[in-house]
Design a protein around this motif. Structure first.
Motif, PDB file in Angstrom:
ATOM      1  N   SER A 140      -7.696  -3.680 -10.501  1.00  0.00           N
ATOM      2  CA  SER A 140      -6.959  -2.453 -10.839  1.00  0.00           C
ATOM      3  C   SER A 140      -5.482  -2.550 -10.470  1.00  0.00           C
ATOM      4  O   SER A 140      -4.801  -1.536 -10.395  1.00  0.00           O
ATOM      5  N   TYR A 141      -4.993  -3.732 -10.250  1.00  0.00           N
ATOM      6  CA  TYR A 141      -3.619  -3.912  -9.783  1.00  0.00           C
ATOM      7  C   TYR A 141      -3.019  -5.123 -10.478  1.00  0.00           C
ATOM      8  O   TYR A 141      -3.723  -5.968 -11.035  1.00  0.00           O
ATOM      9  N   ASN A 173      -3.392  -0.293  -0.014  1.00  0.00           N
ATOM     10  CA  ASN A 173      -3.966   1.006  -0.404  1.00  0.00           C
ATOM     11  C   ASN A 173      -3.610   1.361  -1.838  1.00  0.00           C
ATOM     12  O   ASN A 173      -4.439   1.894  -2.583  1.00  0.00           O
ATOM     13  N   THR A 174      -2.382   1.061  -2.232  1.00  0.00           N
ATOM     14  CA  THR A 174      -1.954   1.352  -3.604  1.00  0.00           C
ATOM     15  C   THR A 174      -2.730   0.499  -4.603  1.00  0.00           C
ATOM     16  O   THR A 174      -3.137   0.971  -5.675  1.00  0.00           O
ATOM     17  N   ALA A 175      -2.970  -0.753  -4.242  1.00  0.00           N
ATOM     18  CA  ALA A 175      -3.679  -1.669  -5.149  1.00  0.00           C
ATOM     19  C   ALA A 175      -5.125  -1.223  -5.375  1.00  0.00           C
ATOM     20  O   ALA A 175      -5.674  -1.403  -6.477  1.00  0.00           O
ATOM     21  N   LEU A 176      -5.724  -0.646  -4.340  1.00  0.00           N
ATOM     22  CA  LEU A 176      -7.146  -0.282  -4.435  1.00  0.00           C
ATOM     23  C   LEU A 176      -7.360   1.207  -4.651  1.00  0.00           C
ATOM     24  O   LEU A 176      -8.483   1.692  -4.542  1.00  0.00           O
ATOM     25  N   MET A 177      -6.278   1.922  -4.972  1.00  0.00           N
ATOM     26  CA  MET A 177      -6.384   3.377  -5.084  1.00  0.00           C
ATOM     27  C   MET A 177      -7.257   3.804  -6.262  1.00  0.00           C
ATOM     28  O   MET A 177      -8.101   4.695  -6.137  1.00  0.00           O
ATOM     29  N   ALA A 178      -7.081   3.194  -7.392  1.00  0.00           N
ATOM     30  CA  ALA A 178      -7.809   3.601  -8.601  1.00  0.00           C
ATOM     31  C   ALA A 178      -8.632   2.410  -9.105  1.00  0.00           C
ATOM     32  O   ALA A 178      -8.065   1.355  -9.409  1.00  0.00           O
ATOM     33  N   PRO A 179      -9.943   2.536  -9.202  1.00  0.00           N
ATOM     34  CA  PRO A 179     -10.770   1.418  -9.681  1.00  0.00           C
ATOM     35  C   PRO A 179     -10.556   1.160 -11.165  1.00  0.00           C
ATOM     36  O   PRO A 179     -10.309   2.082 -11.944  1.00  0.00           O
ATOM     37  N   PHE A 206       2.346  -8.524  -6.645  1.00  0.00           N
ATOM     38  CA  PHE A 206       2.589  -8.133  -5.252  1.00  0.00           C
ATOM     39  C   PHE A 206       1.323  -8.202  -4.387  1.00  0.00           C
ATOM     40  O   PHE A 206       1.313  -7.688  -3.278  1.00  0.00           O
ATOM     41  N   THR A 207       0.278  -8.823  -4.895  1.00  0.00           N
ATOM     42  CA  THR A 207      -0.970  -8.927  -4.118  1.00  0.00           C
ATOM     43  C   THR A 207      -1.319 -10.395  -3.920  1.00  0.00           C
ATOM     44  O   THR A 207      -0.880 -11.266  -4.673  1.00  0.00           O
TER      45      THR A 207
END
Length: 223
Positions: A120-121, A79-85, A125-126
């Motif tokens: 966006s990340y 969720n954090t990785a995809l929070m902001a485009p 960590f992904t």
């Protein structure tokens, strides 16, 4: 019957002949338009089927990658990785005229020209599956827009084809036969009137000749 509703005059005959000529010309033009619309419509339908299969395959691939990425990452991290485009897309709509049908045209621009500027990340960590999912969605975007454009064009063109088909049928089965009946009816009536007039004139001529003959046979009185 339609033919009994017109006045059997030469002016009306001229009017009906002009109407017939216009209807025949309009019928040919509308028929050509219908055939061309059908040709272009079938081409769009074939392209629509191919694009739909491609888009559905791309979405399935993206979903698969997202499921795999979610399995290898915590939900909070995902969720954090995809929070902001990271990238922005600006969509512009236009239209083009095809056989009097306004077909939509979609064009899009991204905030940056770099095709890889979509993540966006950070990559620490992904998982790479998440990268593949994001890349799959980015790659399928142009095809999705083209698919939306084609499907709307197919809807508009099918409506125009149906409207043109009704007009062609109306001209072919109603207006043209009615004009032909009216022309035949007026011509027949005018011929009848002309024959009647000739017969009356011949009778008048015979009566005048007979009267003149009797006048000559009268005895001349002596003074």
């Amino acid at each position: 019957m339609a033919s009994t509703q017109v006045n059997p005059t030469r002016m009306e005959l001229t009017k009906q002949k002009k109407k017939l000529v216009t209807a025949v010309r309009g019928h040919k033009l509308l028929k050509d338009k219908r055939d061309e619309l059908m040709r272009q419509f079938l081409e769009l339908v074939r392209e629509n089927m191919e694009l739909r299969l491609k888009v559905e395959a791309g979405i399935r691939s993206a979903n698969t990658n997202f499921v795999i990425a979610k399995a290898g990452m915590s939900e909070e991290t995902l969720n954090t990785a995809l929070m902001a485009p990271k990238q922005e897309v600006f969509l512009e709509t236009g239209k083009k005229n095809v056989m009097s049908v306004d077909i939509p045209v979609f064009e899009y621009k991204t905030r940056t020209a770099d095709a890889n500027d979509i993540y966006s990340y950070g990559f620490a960590f992904t998982s790479s599956d998440l990268d593949g999912a994001v890349k799959s969605l980015a790659d399928i975007l142009p095809d999705m827009l083209r698919l939306a454009e084609i499907e709307k064009a197919c809807q508009l063109m099918s409506a125009e084809i149906e409207k043109t088909r009704r007009r062609v049928n109306a001209l072919e089965h109603v207006i043209i036969p009615e004009a032909q009946k009216n022309i035949k009816y007026i011509t027949m009536k005018l011929d009848e009137n002309e024959r009647s007039t000739q017969i009356r004139l011949m009778k008048v001529k015979d009566m005048m000749l007979e009267e003149a003959h009797h006048y000559k046979e009268r005895p001349v009185r002596e003074a």
